[in-house]
Design a protein around this motif. Sequence first.
Motif, short mmCIF file in Angstrom:
data_model
loop_
_atom_site.label_atom_id
_atom_site.label_comp_id
_atom_site.label_asym_id
_atom_site.label_seq_id
_atom_site.Cartn_x
_atom_site.Cartn_y
_atom_site.Cartn_z
N ALA A 108 -9.04 1.64 -9.50
CA ALA A 108 -8.71 1.10 -7.89
C ALA A 108 -7.28 2.39 -7.53
O ALA A 108 -6.22 1.97 -8.55
CB ALA A 108 -7.84 -0.54 -7.32
N VAL A 109 -7.45 2.77 -6.62
CA VAL A 109 -6.22 2.90 -5.54
C VAL A 109 -5.59 2.86 -4.32
O VAL A 109 -6.26 2.09 -3.31
CB VAL A 109 -6.32 4.57 -4.80
N ASN A 110 -4.74 1.92 -4.39
CA ASN A 110 -3.74 1.11 -3.72
C ASN A 110 -3.03 1.77 -2.32
O ASN A 110 -2.14 2.48 -3.67
CB ASN A 110 -3.01 -0.35 -4.40
N MET A 111 -2.10 1.62 -1.91
CA MET A 111 -1.82 1.89 -1.10
C MET A 111 -0.11 1.86 -1.51
O MET A 111 0.97 2.74 -0.67
CB MET A 111 -1.56 0.84 -0.05
N LYS A 112 -0.42 0.87 -2.35
CA LYS A 112 1.03 0.03 -2.45
C LYS A 112 2.30 1.07 -3.51
O LYS A 112 3.08 1.72 -3.45
CB LYS A 112 0.89 -0.94 -3.16
N SER A 113 1.46 1.82 -4.13
CA SER A 113 1.50 2.68 -5.98
C SER A 113 1.98 4.44 -4.83
O SER A 113 2.65 4.90 -5.25
CB SER A 113 0.37 3.10 -6.03
N LYS A 134 -12.93 0.65 -4.25
CA LYS A 134 -11.69 -0.21 -4.46
C LYS A 134 -10.13 0.64 -4.26
O LYS A 134 -9.86 0.77 -5.09
CB LYS A 134 -11.68 -0.09 -6.05
N ILE A 135 -11.20 2.08 -3.23
CA ILE A 135 -10.04 3.17 -2.86
C ILE A 135 -9.42 2.43 -1.31
O ILE A 135 -10.70 2.49 -1.12
CB ILE A 135 -10.24 4.24 -3.13
N ASP A 136 -8.26 1.83 -1.11
CA ASP A 136 -7.54 1.55 0.21
C ASP A 136 -8.08 2.28 0.93
O ASP A 136 -7.58 4.14 0.85
CB ASP A 136 -6.35 1.49 -0.24
N THR A 141 -4.01 9.68 2.75
CA THR A 141 -3.00 10.76 4.01
C THR A 141 -2.08 10.36 3.75
O THR A 141 -1.19 10.85 4.99
CB THR A 141 -3.68 10.49 5.45
N LYS A 142 -1.46 8.75 3.45
CA LYS A 142 0.04 8.67 3.27
C LYS A 142 1.07 9.76 1.82
O LYS A 142 1.87 9.76 2.15
CB LYS A 142 0.31 7.60 2.22
N ILE A 159 -17.29 9.90 -0.56
CA ILE A 159 -16.30 10.59 -0.95
C ILE A 159 -14.80 9.70 -0.56
O ILE A 159 -15.32 9.49 0.68
CB ILE A 159 -16.65 12.29 0.00
N PRO A 160 -13.80 9.62 -0.74
CA PRO A 160 -12.62 8.14 -0.35
C PRO A 160 -12.16 9.21 0.44
O PRO A 160 -11.23 9.65 0.59
CB PRO A 160 -12.41 8.96 -1.84
#
Length: 425
Positions: A108-113, A134-136, A141-142, A159-160
């Motif tokens: 997973a790739v979370n926004m929090k990281s 599981k990718i936010d 874009t952050k 594509i994520p």
Amino acid sequence: MVTMDTFIQFSVLFLMLATQGLCQYEEYDYDTDYDPEPESQFQPPFHFSSFTDYHVSSIPFTTDCARECYCPPSSIITMYCDNRKLKSIPQIPSRIQQLYLQHNEIEAVNMKSFINATNVREINLSYNRLKSQKIDYGVFTKCPHLRQIYLNNNELEEIPSPFSTSIERIFLGNNKINRIKEQDLQGLVNVTMLDLCNNRIDSIKGKTLSKLTKLMQLNICNNKLNSMPSNLPSSLMYLSLENNSISKIPDDYFTRLPNLSSIRMSQNKLEDVAINTFNLPQLMELNLGHNKLKHVFYIPRSLEHLYLHDNEFEAINITLMCPVMDRMHRLTYLRVDQNRLRRPLSTLVFFCFPHIHSIYYGEQKHIAGETNVPLIPQYPFPDEDRDNDDDEDFPQYHREEHEPIAGEPAGDAEEDNYFDDDHLY
């Protein structure tokens, strides 16, 4: 005669006068310069202060580095988290520009990281277990300065998107992507390279790729395409479509791609192409090996490497490939092994392509009931020495080399005469 009394009186008077003359200098300061500098030019003595800022860069303490990773003191913008059996992405400090997370077990790739990762330029998440669901949404874009992202060798099915508009290179090879939605690549006006090799894509339709106005390299090899991708941007220079199921190229497909210098379409199902399909001004490499082609086509002057191996050619018609011998053709390498050639290549090839230095004949496919024919032409000519610069010999030589072979259909001979004087470009 002067008496003793008179002498004594004069001596006393002389001593009194001398004493008065010396006393007028008793207030003089001998430590003072005779001509001191004006007060405005006086420089005060220098006193060193430990609080003076000399603007000398220093390496800050790296206490913010994630404990699972390594931040080398010599490169304060880099964080190495690769090959550490990580299952999640650690917190990324704001100073980090290069983030290496490859060869882990991240799903997973979370926004929090990425909440503080405002300076990241490069992210490498290859060789993990990433899953699309599981990718936010919008996590990439952050990173407003992101230039390059590696997501290859994962388990992505889509594509994520979206990505930061600053991104230039996207690696998505070796995943399970089966389709590309038009909105997946919207707004990516700075992308120059897109790698989608080794996925399950069966078609690319609509204007999915047309908005990538700076795209230079597109790799869609080892997929399930059965038709050419539509609406490619005119900026494209390198196109890789190897190992798909493409059976046809529209006649005018490449007319909107004048900057192409390399086309790789080996291991497809091409059976025939129009004669001017690859007439591109910048084309340097063309690989059509492992197809089902039977007829050759026009070779542009710019082409240097041509791969036609493992096709169904029974003859290579040099006249169609090179209708005008103007010495400007740049072809240097030609590969024609594993075809069904029934006669040697015409030595006209050396006149049409004066820069050629290698022709790979190799072995040909077995033809039942026929013996192998030597395929390497005799050069120079065995009968007589011909002057290569004498253009008057070309037409006669051309007719000699293209006489029909006994038992061979007359169609090939007629095909050789397709470009007579009235048809030459």
